[in-house]
Structures are given as C-alpha cells and as structure tokens.
Enzyme design. Structure first.
Site, PDB file in Angstrom:
ATOM      1  N   LYS A   1     -17.134 -31.599  62.098  1.00  0.00           N
ATOM      2  CA  LYS A   1     -17.780 -32.917  62.012  1.00  0.00           C
ATOM      3  C   LYS A   1     -19.167 -32.863  62.667  1.00  0.00           C
ATOM      4  CE  LYS A   1     -13.725 -35.844  61.509  1.00  0.00           C
ATOM      5  NZ  LYS A   1     -12.894 -36.934  61.992  1.00  0.00           N
TER       6      LYS A   1
ATOM      7  N   GLU B   1      -2.387 -29.304  62.877  1.00  0.00           N
ATOM      8  CA  GLU B   1      -3.192 -29.979  63.902  1.00  0.00           C
ATOM      9  C   GLU B   1      -2.531 -29.999  65.282  1.00  0.00           C
ATOM     10  OE1 GLU B   1      -5.310 -33.629  62.747  1.00  0.00           O
ATOM     11  OE2 GLU B   1      -4.536 -33.277  60.740  1.00  0.00           O
TER      12      GLU B   1
ATOM     13  N   HIS C   1       8.158 -24.403  39.338  1.00  0.00           N
ATOM     14  CA  HIS C   1       7.397 -23.992  38.156  1.00  0.00           C
ATOM     15  C   HIS C   1       6.224 -23.079  38.488  1.00  0.00           C
ATOM     16  CE1 HIS C   1       9.677 -26.664  35.497  1.00  0.00           C
ATOM     17  NE2 HIS C   1       9.768 -27.416  36.582  1.00  0.00           N
TER      18      HIS C   1
HETATM   19  C1  F6R Z   1      -6.962 -36.375  63.757  1.00  0.00           C
HETATM   20  C2  F6R Z   1      -6.622 -36.248  62.366  1.00  0.00           C
HETATM   21  C3  F6R Z   1      -7.710 -35.982  61.359  1.00  0.00           C
HETATM   22  C4  F6R Z   1      -8.536 -37.255  61.129  1.00  0.00           C
HETATM   23  C5  F6R Z   1      -9.620 -37.061  60.074  1.00  0.00           C
HETATM   24  C6  F6R Z   1     -10.347 -38.370  59.742  1.00  0.00           C
HETATM   25  O1  F6R Z   1      -5.809 -36.761  64.466  1.00  0.00           O
HETATM   26  O2  F6R Z   1      -5.485 -36.372  62.053  1.00  0.00           O
HETATM   27  O3  F6R Z   1      -7.082 -35.574  60.173  1.00  0.00           O
HETATM   28  O4  F6R Z   1      -7.670 -38.279  60.728  1.00  0.00           O
HETATM   29  O5  F6R Z   1     -10.542 -36.136  60.500  1.00  0.00           O
HETATM   30  O6  F6R Z   1     -10.800 -39.028  60.891  1.00  0.00           O
HETATM   31  P1  F6R Z   1     -10.465 -40.557  61.080  1.00  0.00           P
HETATM   32  O7  F6R Z   1      -8.993 -40.679  61.008  1.00  0.00           O
HETATM   33  O8  F6R Z   1     -11.025 -40.924  62.415  1.00  0.00           O
HETATM   34  O9  F6R Z   1     -11.157 -41.268  59.966  1.00  0.00           O
END
Ligand code: F6R
Length: 376
Positions: free
Chosen positions: A356, A246, A262
């Site tokens: 998303k 990320e 393993h």
């Molecule tokens: C962004 C990140 C992602 C979010 C994930 C869930 O920094 O690390 O892995 O954590 O998409 O979103 P949230 O944390 O807002 O529920």
C-alpha cells in the site's frame, strides 16, 4: 513457539488481543445489527449529475477489497436462491458496466483508505447508484460527510479481518431495510447465540485435547492448507485461505465442489513428495446435498493417501447462515492458533502495508478526492 496450552504465554504473543476479541464476536454481531438498524437512509442524495433517489433496488452490489469485501461473497453464497435481485461483488478499481442507477452499492473499507474502494465509491456516485458506506474512518468517512451518502461507522483500531461482524451483518440488515429479503435479522441474532455457545469450547483457556481449533492448528503445522468448500461454504473456504495467509503467514489455497473435480483433482496425480507439502481441509455440513457428499467422499479417498493430512470442519446450526459463520469462526480461530504455534504475530501484515505504501506514490486517493469535489 508458543505452547497452545499456556494461556499467559499466548496472551503475550497475541499482542493485539485477537483471540480475546474473537471471544466477544457474539456481542459484536448484536452491536453491528443495532448500528445498521439505526443509520438514517436519506430519501435522496444530490450531486452535480442529478438526484439519486433511495428506493427499491434492482441490484445489490458490494464493493471493497480483502477482509472488507469477503462478507459480500458469503452473503451471495448463503442467500442464493432466496434473493429476488442479483448480488454483485465488486473488487478492484471501478464497477462493472451493469452497476448503474437502480443499484444499491454498499462500499466497504474498514480503514476508509483503500484506493480501489475509493475509486468504486466515486464511480458509484457518478453513475447515480444509491450508495451506503461502511468504514471506521479515513477518506471514505470524509467523502460521506461531504456528499451526504449514508455512513455506517464501525469501531476502529483493529484489523479488518477480525472486524468481520461489523462488516458482514449490516449487509443482512440493509437487505431487509430495502425490502429485498425477510427474516435475516432474526437469523443473524441466532447466529450470534450459536457463536456464544462455541466461544468457550474454542477459547484459549480450553486445553488442546478438548479444543477443536487448537487440535486443527497443530495438525496443520508445517503444511500448506488447501481448503475446499461448496455452495454456502464456498466463500468460507476462500476466507479461511486468506486467514491462513494473513494471520498464520503461510501460503494456502482454496477451491470448491464441484468445480475442483473438473481441474484441481488432476493435480493430485503429482509425485508423492510434492503432494506431502499439502494438507486438505474439507468444510462439511450435515445438510450437504447427496451429489456433493459423494464428490467430497470420492475426493477425500484420493487425498487420503497423498496429502500429509486430511482434516474436516463440520458446520453447526440450523440455517445456511449459521452453518457458514460457524465454520468461518472455527477456521479464523484455527489460523490465529497456528500463528501462535508458529511463533509469528497473527495481527501484523507487513507485506500488505508495504505494498500500500508503494502504491501511495500514484496518489490515487487524492485524485478520487478531487473527482468527488467536482461532483458536489
Ligand atoms: C487486513 C485485511 C486486508 C484489508 C485490505 C483492504 O486485515 O484483511 O485484506 O482488508 O487490504 O483494506 P480495508 O479493509 O481497510 O479497506
């Protein structure tokens, strides 16, 4: 490419001030502990399905996705062997069948809008679990206001992954507040002070030859990091892999000892030119048990001649908690330096945002909202 010894250029490239915020993690940890101590836990929450009494939990569950849930894995690894109840980490849509009445479910979504987590919240409430939410806002905050579920509000406007202090340390406080563990708050506070002593050594002002994090970032340039942990550093390895993904925007993978001995170890029989793409990052502790140390050393010997680099991060501190968080702290900062050295923005995660947005079409959050309205 940003030169890691030019703090002015680094500040400019790190538009969202990630590095600067990491330097303030020790204060964020103290603040997170205070916030978690201050929230009011109700005696009960009422839904159409019945009354949920908040008492001594039989199971401690943590639900969420991505950077919001990694603290659940770390907690489970670090406290294994001292908790009297099982810890269940729940990712994805819904909860395992054995999470029911008697379970305390801490639902975490930094944005408050992650659909899988919203489904888990609704499911936990429907099943009569004791629920606590941690979020900076979004739908999840709204659901708490509607249902009376206790809410730990954390400061918004940052990336989830950099807000780790606010999402992880409250879990330790809740374990103590519900009588499931002792002395965690004190250990958490010591951890904050350990990071305070490390911050300057790893910070942007410290030149690369005297800065372990910058040095590691430069070593990792142009490679695919394979991060290997064990026991209390097991999920920290996974955390670092996700931070390379990320923040640094590169592929990275993780595994742990003894499991990797393993299966994954056989992959090291591949052709030299294939293996040269990888670097190996070993997470080490002065307290690693002898059988683990032997496995790490044997694996290191194999990797040395084959991987493009074999590197180590040694844990600091006197408790497993301090060790885990100290390695995570170094690794997180390495991944940001690596982003800057690669000329990419460590903050933005366009692929996650796009995914998303693509999923929003299914209107899952709206469906959960309706289900919650029917429940109260
Ligand atoms: C962004 C990140 C992602 C979010 C994930 C869930 O920094 O690390 O892995 O954590 O998409 O979103 P949230 O944390 O807002 O529920």
């Amino acid at each position: 490419m940003v030169l890691l010894d030019d703090p002015v250029a680094m500040r400019k490239a790190d538009e969202h001030g990630m590095l600067e915020f990491y330097m303030r993690w020790p204060d964020a940890i103290h603040e997170a502990i205070e916030r978690a101590m201050a929230i009011e836990i109700p005696d009960e929450v009422r839904t159409r399905k019945g009354i949920i009494k908040y008492g001594q939990p039989e199971l401690f569950a943590v639900a969420g996705m991505g950077g919001s849930i990694i603290g659940g894995d770390i907690l489970s690894d670090v406290l294994q062997g001292e908790l009297s109840v099982p810890v269940q980490v729940c990712r994805g849509y819904g909860l395992p069948a054995w999470v029911g009445p008697g379970a305390l479910v801490v639902v975490i979504s930094y944005s408050g809008n992650t659909e899988e987590t919203l489904v888990a919240f609704s499911e936990a409430l429907k099943r009569g679990c004791m629920v606590i939410a941690i979020t900076s806002g979004g739908h999840l905050a709204g659901f708490c206001r509607k249902t009376g579920v206790p809410l730990l509000a954390v400061p918004g406007g940052r990336a989830t992954r950099m807000s780790f202090p606010y999402l992880f340390f409250p879990l330790l406080v809740f374990l103590e507040r519900f009588g499931l563990a002792k002395g965690l708050r004190e250990r958490a506070e010591k951890t904050a002070e350990l990071l305070r002593s490390m911050a300057e050594e790893l910070g942007p002002e410290r030149p690369a030859q005297e800065n372990k994090a910058k040095e590691l970032a430069l070593e990792l340039m142009g490679t695919i990091p394979l991060v290997y942990g064990f026991k209390w550093l097991r999920s920290v390895a996974y955390r670092l892999k996700t931070q390379f993904n990320e923040n640094s925007k590169i592929p990275s993978f993780s595994n742990w000892f003894p499991a990797m001995n393993h299966h994954e170890i056989v992959g090291w029989e591949a052709e030299e030119e294939l293996l040269r793409a990888f670097s190996v990052l070993l997470l080490r502790s002065r307290n690693e048990p002898p059988e683990i140390r032997r496995r790490i050393e044997l694996t290191k010997e194999i990797a040395l001649g084959k991987a493009s680099k074999v590197l180590e991060i040694w844990a600091k501190g006197s408790s497993k908690l301090e060790e885990a968080v100290s390695v995570l702290y170094v690794g997180d900062i390495v991944s940001i330096y690596l982003a800057l050295a690669r000329g990419v923005d460590p903050y933005r995660t366009r692929s996650i945002d796009a995914l998303k947005a693509g999923m929003a079409e299914l209107k899952i959050a709206e469906k959960v909202k309706k289900a919650i309205e029917e429940l109260i």
